[in-house]
Structures are given as C-alpha cells and as structure tokens.
Design an enzyme around this catalytic site. Structure first.
Site, mmCIF file in Angstrom:
data_model
loop_
_atom_site.group_PDB
_atom_site.id
_atom_site.type_symbol
_atom_site.label_atom_id
_atom_site.label_comp_id
_atom_site.label_asym_id
_atom_site.label_seq_id
_atom_site.Cartn_x
_atom_site.Cartn_y
_atom_site.Cartn_z
ATOM 1 N N SER A 1 -1.309 -5.809 -11.914
ATOM 2 C CA SER A 1 -1.869 -5.628 -13.251
ATOM 3 C C SER A 1 -0.736 -5.361 -14.230
ATOM 4 O O SER A 1 0.289 -4.760 -13.864
ATOM 5 C CB SER A 1 -2.848 -4.448 -13.273
ATOM 6 N N TYR B 1 -3.859 4.232 -11.892
ATOM 7 C CA TYR B 1 -4.091 2.830 -11.527
ATOM 8 C C TYR B 1 -2.819 2.029 -11.815
ATOM 9 O O TYR B 1 -2.372 1.222 -10.990
ATOM 10 C CB TYR B 1 -5.266 2.284 -12.315
ATOM 11 N N LYS C 1 -0.321 -0.069 -9.251
ATOM 12 C CA LYS C 1 0.007 -1.486 -9.405
ATOM 13 C C LYS C 1 1.507 -1.697 -9.545
ATOM 14 O O LYS C 1 2.049 -2.723 -9.101
ATOM 15 C CB LYS C 1 -0.749 -2.073 -10.602
#
Length: 243
Positions: free
Chosen positions: A135, A148, A152
């Site tokens: 991401s 998050y 990533k």
C-alpha cells in the site's frame, strides 16, 4: 498455476480473473466459504479455480491451500499475497497490543509463511513468481491507519529481502495501491468520492482491475528481469505528496 489469497472479492478476485484470462488455474482463499464458492463460479467453475477457506495467518490453512493447489493443478508457479487487515482506525499509539500484533501477523508474517510454503512445495525446485500487495500507506505517513502503513512498509522490505534470498529461481515483487474502490477501503471515500479523487492527478480513485493488471504483469514472463521491486499504482497520488 496460482494461489491468490483474500480473493473472494475486490482486488484479489480481480487478480484471479486476470490470471484465469491469461490461462492460469487458480486457488482462491478467504475466510468465508460462501463468497469463495461464488468467486469460483465467476472464475468459470472447477475447471479454472478451486477454493480453500480459512484465515490467512493460520498455518493449517496455508498448508491445506498449498497442498490442494499442487494436488489439483500439479504445480504452483505463482503466489499473490493479497490478504490484509486494518481492524482499527485512529492514532497509532492508541492501538492496543492485541490489535497491533494481529495486523502484523496477517499483513507481514502470513505472507512470509505463504512464500515459505510455496517454496517448499514447488517453487524452490522449479521456480516461480510472487507478488505481495502492499500500500502507499507504507511509503508516507497516513492519518488514522499508521500501523497498517507500518505493516505494509515491512511487507515491501520483506519483498526486497526475499527477492535477494530466493533469486534467481523465484522472483518476488510487490504493488502499492492507493485507495481502490473496494469494501475494504470504503471508509476512505464513502460519501466523498469526488472530493477524495481531487487529490489524484488522474482525478479518480482506483478500481480492482487497475491493480490486477499490474500484478499480472509482474507475474508474467514479460517481467522476467524484475525482482525486489514495488510498483506504485496510485493514480499519481504520491507524486503530489498525498496519501
């Protein structure tokens, strides 16, 4: 022949569809059996796809999916680690330890385990290609989804390290999407899609097919001299400094 994790809908299903269009047979995985069976139907039925349900970070599920893929198709050439979670939203320091551990387990350690199992079952001897779905949140600070993003970023470095460790037989690359219109990303744009899209030079959010095309390329023979790379697929978002 391929495994695509997290492929009952959204980006994962679009990737599986693109691979089937290119002649591959695909094992799709996700937690819920019902949506997976619907995905198999969309992919053309048992002649083109099988489904194995389970949690991506469950070793027993990983082992079953890899074994059933090799049993059904006779080989395992391609792996797409698409499953990712972000169960919390807010300041990173407010995330409790259990949620943080789960994010890292699913988004980082599970892809590592899937690659190990694919290597041991087929790719180590015969070669293959892997794509990890990361991401743009792993490239720049991202408000509300900080851990998050950390996961990533780790996945992108895992990609680099494993590309070095597993070459020349196994290529390992990644893609880093910005916001793609899926159920997973709904909170990032629902009710304000037009406003959100104004930050992108391409003036639209992504769709699953945008990511599927990039993944299919990285898995293909056309990318035979590409490994350890993360292809940013973001409609130009990161060149403007936004995430």
């Amino acid at each position: 022949m391929a495994i695509v994790t997290g492929a009952s809908r959204g980006i994962g299903l679009a990737i599986a569809e693109r691979l089937v269009e290119r002649g591959a047979k695909v094992c799709v995985t996700a937690r819920k059996p019902g949506p997976l069976q619907e995905a198999v139907k969309e992919l053309g039925g048992a002649g083109h796809a099988i489904a194995v349900s389970g949690k991506s970070d469950d070793p027993a599920h990983q082992e079953e999916a890899v074994a059933r893929t090799v049993e059904a198709f006779g080989r395992l050439d391609l792996l797409v680690n698409n499953t990712g979670i972000n169960p919390v939203h807010g300041p990173m320091l407010d995330i409790d330890d259990a949620a943080a551990a789960k994010i890292l387990a699913v988004n980082v350690l599970a892809p590592l385990a899937w690659i190990r199992r694919a290597r041991d079952a087929w790719m180590g001897e015969h070669g293959g290609a892997v794509v990890n779905v990361a991401s743009v949140a792993g490239i720049q600070a991202s408000s509300g989804i900080g851990l998050y993003g950390v996961s990533k970023a780790a996945l992108m470095h895992l990609t680099v390290q494993l590309a070095a460790d597993l070459g020349p037989g196994i290529r390992v690359n990644a893609v880093a999407p910005a916001v793609v219109k899926t159920r997973f990303a709904t909170a990032m744009y629902e009710g304000r899609e037009e406003e959100a899209a104004t930050r992108y030079p391409m003036k639209r959010l992504g769709v699953p097919e945008d990511i599927a095309g990039a993944v299919a390329f990285l898995l293909s023979d056309e990318a035979n001299w590409i490994t350890g790379q993360t292809l940013v697929v973001d409609g130009g978002l990161t060149i403007t400094g936004g995430v």
